[in-house]
Design an enzyme around this catalytic site. Structure first.
Site, short mmCIF file in Angstrom:
data_model
loop_
_atom_site.label_atom_id
_atom_site.label_comp_id
_atom_site.label_asym_id
_atom_site.label_seq_id
_atom_site.Cartn_x
_atom_site.Cartn_y
_atom_site.Cartn_z
N ASN A 55 1.93 -5.11 -3.20
CA ASN A 55 0.55 -5.42 -2.86
C ASN A 55 -0.23 -4.15 -2.58
O ASN A 55 0.25 -3.27 -1.86
CB ASN A 55 0.55 -6.32 -1.61
CG ASN A 55 -0.80 -6.94 -1.30
OD1 ASN A 55 -1.44 -7.49 -2.18
ND2 ASN A 55 -1.22 -6.83 -0.05
N GLU A 66 -6.21 -10.91 -1.02
CA GLU A 66 -6.96 -10.71 0.23
C GLU A 66 -8.47 -10.65 0.00
O GLU A 66 -9.17 -9.87 0.59
CB GLU A 66 -6.50 -9.42 0.92
CG GLU A 66 -5.01 -9.32 1.15
CD GLU A 66 -4.61 -8.05 1.86
OE1 GLU A 66 -5.49 -7.37 2.41
OE2 GLU A 66 -3.39 -7.73 1.90
N HIS A 108 -10.51 -6.55 -1.82
CA HIS A 108 -11.55 -6.37 -0.78
C HIS A 108 -12.75 -5.75 -1.49
O HIS A 108 -12.78 -4.55 -1.75
CB HIS A 108 -11.05 -5.46 0.35
CG HIS A 108 -9.95 -6.07 1.17
ND1 HIS A 108 -10.15 -7.17 1.99
CD2 HIS A 108 -8.65 -5.75 1.29
CE1 HIS A 108 -9.01 -7.49 2.59
NE2 HIS A 108 -8.08 -6.65 2.18
N GLU A 115 0.80 -1.24 0.00
CA GLU A 115 0.00 0.00 0.00
C GLU A 115 0.83 1.29 0.00
O GLU A 115 0.60 2.21 0.79
CB GLU A 115 -0.96 -0.02 1.20
CG GLU A 115 -1.84 -1.24 1.25
CD GLU A 115 -2.76 -1.30 2.45
OE1 GLU A 115 -2.82 -0.34 3.23
OE2 GLU A 115 -3.43 -2.34 2.63
N ASP A 136 -12.34 -10.70 -0.13
CA ASP A 136 -13.55 -10.90 0.66
C ASP A 136 -14.61 -9.95 0.10
O ASP A 136 -14.30 -9.11 -0.76
CB ASP A 136 -13.34 -10.70 2.18
CG ASP A 136 -12.60 -9.42 2.55
OD1 ASP A 136 -11.98 -9.39 3.63
OD2 ASP A 136 -12.64 -8.43 1.76
O1 G3I Z 1 -2.25 -8.37 18.96
C1 G3I Z 1 -2.82 -7.19 19.57
C2 G3I Z 1 -3.32 -7.51 20.96
O2 G3I Z 1 -2.20 -7.85 21.78
C3 G3I Z 1 -4.06 -6.29 21.53
O3 G3I Z 1 -4.59 -6.62 22.78
C4 G3I Z 1 -5.18 -5.90 20.55
C5 G3I Z 1 -5.96 -4.71 21.03
O4 G3I Z 1 -5.20 -3.54 20.82
O5 G3I Z 1 -4.60 -5.57 19.27
C6 G3I Z 1 -3.98 -6.73 18.70
O6 G3I Z 1 -3.44 -6.37 17.46
C7 G3I Z 1 -4.44 -6.19 16.45
C8 G3I Z 1 -4.10 -7.14 15.28
O7 G3I Z 1 -4.99 -6.93 14.18
C9 G3I Z 1 -4.19 -8.60 15.70
O8 G3I Z 1 -5.50 -8.90 16.07
C10 G3I Z 1 -4.34 -4.75 15.94
O9 G3I Z 1 -4.77 -3.88 16.99
C11 G3I Z 1 -5.23 -4.56 14.72
O10 G3I Z 1 -5.01 -3.26 14.17
C12 G3I Z 1 -4.85 -5.59 13.65
O11 G3I Z 1 -5.74 -5.42 12.58
C13 G3I Z 1 -5.28 -6.05 11.36
C14 G3I Z 1 -5.00 -4.95 10.32
O12 G3I Z 1 -4.65 -5.54 9.06
C15 G3I Z 1 -3.86 -4.04 10.75
O13 G3I Z 1 -2.67 -4.80 10.83
C16 G3I Z 1 -6.39 -6.97 10.84
O14 G3I Z 1 -6.55 -8.07 11.74
C17 G3I Z 1 -6.03 -7.50 9.46
O15 G3I Z 1 -7.11 -8.26 8.92
C18 G3I Z 1 -5.73 -6.33 8.53
O16 G3I Z 1 -5.32 -6.86 7.30
C19 G3I Z 1 -4.97 -5.88 6.31
C20 G3I Z 1 -3.79 -6.41 5.53
O17 G3I Z 1 -2.71 -6.69 6.41
C21 G3I Z 1 -3.38 -5.43 4.44
N1 G3I Z 1 -4.52 -5.16 3.54
C22 G3I Z 1 -5.71 -4.67 4.26
C23 G3I Z 1 -6.14 -5.67 5.33
C24 G3I Z 1 -7.41 -5.21 6.03
O18 G3I Z 1 -7.16 -3.99 6.69
#
Ligand code: G3I
Length: 395
Positions: free
Chosen positions: A228, A298, A268, A183, A300
Site C-alpha cells: 500500500n 484510502e 488521498h 509506504e 478522500d
Molecule cells: O490513541 C492516541 C491517544 O491515546 C492519544 O491521547 C492521542 C494524542 O497523542 O493520540 C492517539 O493516537 C493518534 C491516532 O491517530 C488515533 O487517533 C495518533 O497520535 C495519530 O498520529 C494517529 O493519526 C493517524 C495516522 O494515520 C498515523 O497513524 C490518523 O488518524 C490516520 O487517519 C492516518 O491514516 C494514515 C494511514 O494509516 C496510512 N496512509 C495515510 C493515512 C493518513 O495519514
C-alpha cells in the site's frame, strides 16, 4: 526512531502541487457549482446505498472505521440508534480499521498484544455481513512509543515476524486483504532502490519487505497480501518517478515469487492542482500484467487550497471523486474502493492543524460521502454514479 506523523506530511501526502493555487475544477454537466446541495429527499438506504450499488456490480465499497465509535452491542441487538454505526453498516460492504490494527493500536508493550478494539471491528463486520481489510502489518509510522527504545538490529527481525505471525494468525481466514507493508518507497530519500529510510530498513535491511510478505503468507494463506502506498496518483514528475520505483519493487517481488496479490493506491486526492491521469491508468495496467489487483484503499479529497465557499467546495470534491473513479473503475483489476472514513466529522484531515489541512476560510473540510451531520454530500452522489458507470450490473 519513529518519525512524527506530520513532520513532512505536506511533501508526503499531497505533493508540491497541492500547495499551489490550482486551476478551477471543470465540473461535470450533472453537477454545477450552484448544485452543491444534495436533494433533501435523496434515498441512500438499502438498494440506494453505496454498498448495494457496489455489490450489484461485483465491487466492494467501504470505509475506514474507528471501532471505539461503533455501538456494536446495540447493533447486535438490532436496536442501535447511533447514526455513525448505522451509516457504516448501511453503506459499506468492506471495512478497515483506521488505527486499531496498527502496531500502536495492538501493542501496549513489547511483550503484549491488545486485540480488544480490533476484535470489536471484526465482530461488527461479521454482524453487518462485511469483509475486513487489515491495515497494516509493517509501517514506519503508527508505531508504539516503546518501539524506538526496544527495537535493535539484533531483535528487529524477530519483532517483525512475531508481530505478523501473532496478528495475522489471530485473524487467520477472516481478512479480505492485509496491507502487509505500507509506504516503503520514498525516492526523495535518495536510495538507488527508491526505498524509504524507515526504521525497518535501518534495522533489518531492504529484505524486511519480503520477510513481511513471506511471514504474512504463512500466517494467513487466505488473505490477499497488499503493498500500500500514496503519492503515485498524480501526473507529476515526482509521482511518476515514485510509480516507477513501486513498479520495479512489484516486478522484483513477482520475479522472486514473493506472495503478493494486490497493490493499494491510497488515493488521498486534492480538489485542485495536478490531477491523476494517464500515468495512473498505465500503472494499473502494468499491475494487471503482474497479475495484481489494485485497490483504492484510502480515498478522500482535500480542498485546503480552494478559495470558494461550501457549495463550490462540495462540487469540486464530487467532481474529483467522479473523475478519478471513472478512470480507475473501468480497469477490470480494480475491485475494491474504500474512502478514508465515511463522515467528515471524523476525517483525519479535519483533525490536523497542518497547512495542507487548514482552509483559508477556516471552514472544516468535507472530503467524504457524508458530512459532519451524517448527511450525504455531493461526493455520495458522485461515488454512486461512478460505481454505476464503472461496471455493468452482474446478472
Ligand atoms: O490513541 C492516541 C491517544 O491515546 C492519544 O491521547 C492521542 C494524542 O497523542 O493520540 C492517539 O493516537 C493518534 C491516532 O491517530 C488515533 O487517533 C495518533 O497520535 C495519530 O498520529 C494517529 O493519526 C493517524 C495516522 O494515520 C498515523 O497513524 C490518523 O488518524 C490516520 O487517519 C492516518 O491514516 C494514515 C494511514 O494509516 C496510512 N496512509 C495515510 C493515512 C493518513 O495519514
Amino acid at each position: 526512531m519513529t518519525e512524527t506523523c506530520n513532520s513532512h506530511l505536506t511533501r508526503r501526502r499531497f505533493g508540491q502541487g497541492a500547495l499551489a493555487m490550482g486551476a478551477a475544477v471543470a465540473l461535470p454537466g450533472w453537477l454545477r457549482a450552484s448544485d452543491g446541495a444534495v436533494p433533501a429527499n435523496l434515498n441512500i438506504s438499502a438498494g440506494d446505498s453505496l454498498r448495494a450499488h457496489a455489490a450489484a456490480r461485483g465491487l466492494l465499497y467501504g470505509v475506514a472505521v474507528n471501532p471505539a465509535l461503533l455501538d456494536v452491542d446495540g447493533f447486535s441487538a438490532g436496536a442501535t440508534s447511533d447514526g455513525y454505526t448505522r451509516l457504516v453498516a448501511e453503506q459499506a460492504n468492506i471495512v478497515v480499521a483506521e488505527n486499531a490494527m496498527k502496531w500502536a493500536g495492538l501493542r501496549p508493550s513489547a511483550g503484549s498484544f491488545d486485540f480488544s478494539q480490533a476484535d470489536r471491528l471484526m465482530r461488527f463486520a461479521q454482524l453487518a455481513g462485511q469483509r475486513l481489510r487489515g491495515h497494516n502489518l509493517c509501517w514506519h509510522e503508527g508505531l508504539p512509543a516503546w518501539f524506538k527504545t526496544t527495537a535493535t538490529k539484533d531483535n528487529a527481525r524477530l519483532l517483525l515476524t512475531q508481530h505478523i505471525q501473532t496478528v495475522a494468525g489471530h485473524y487467520r481466514g477472516q481478512i479480505h486483504s492485509w496491507d502487509v507493508v505500507n509506504e516503503a518507497v520514498e525516492p526523495a530519500d535518495g536510495r538507488p532502490d527508491g526505498l524509504r529510510k524507515s526504521p525497518w530498513l535501518e534495522l533489518i535491511g531492504p529484505e524486511y519487505i519480503e520477510l513481511a510478505f513471506q511471514t504474512a503468507a504463512a500466517a494467513d494463506p487466505q488473505a490477499k497480501l497488499t503493498y500500500n502506498d500514496y503519492g503515485i496518483e498524480l501526473d507529476t514528475p515526482e509521482q511518476a518517478d515514485k510509480r516507477g520505483q513501486v513498479l520495479l519493487l512489484l516486478r522484483r517481488f513477482k520475479a522472486r515469487g514473493v506472495p503478493i496479490h494486490a497493490m493499494g493506491v491510497q488515493s488521498h486526492l486534492q480538489a485542485d492542482g495536478p490531477q491523476p491521469g494517464a500515468g495512473l491508468q498505465s500503472f494499473i495496467r502494468e499491475c494487471a500484467k503482474l497479475d495484481l489487483e489494485v485497490y483504492v484503499t484510502e480515498m478522500d479529497v482535500n480542498t485546503h487550497s480552494l478559495a470558494d465557499g461550501p457549495e463550490a467546495q462540495d462540487a469540486a470534491v464530487a467532481a474529483t471523486y467522479r473523475k478519478y473513479l471513472d478512470m480507475v473503475l473501468v480497469e477490470p483489476n480494480v475491485p475494491v474502493v474504500l474512502t478514508w472514513g465515511i463522515t467528515s466529522a471524523h476525517s483525519w484531515i479535519n483533525q490536523s492543524n497542518e497547512p495542507w489541512a487548514r482552509r483559508k476560510d477556516g471552514a472544516r473540510q468535507r472530503p467524504l460521502p457524508f458530512d459532519d451531520n451524517l448527511k450525504p454530500t455531493p461526493a455520495f452522489l458522485a461515488l454512486r454514479e461512478a460505481i454505476d458507470a464503472g461496471r455493468p450490473v452482474r446478472g
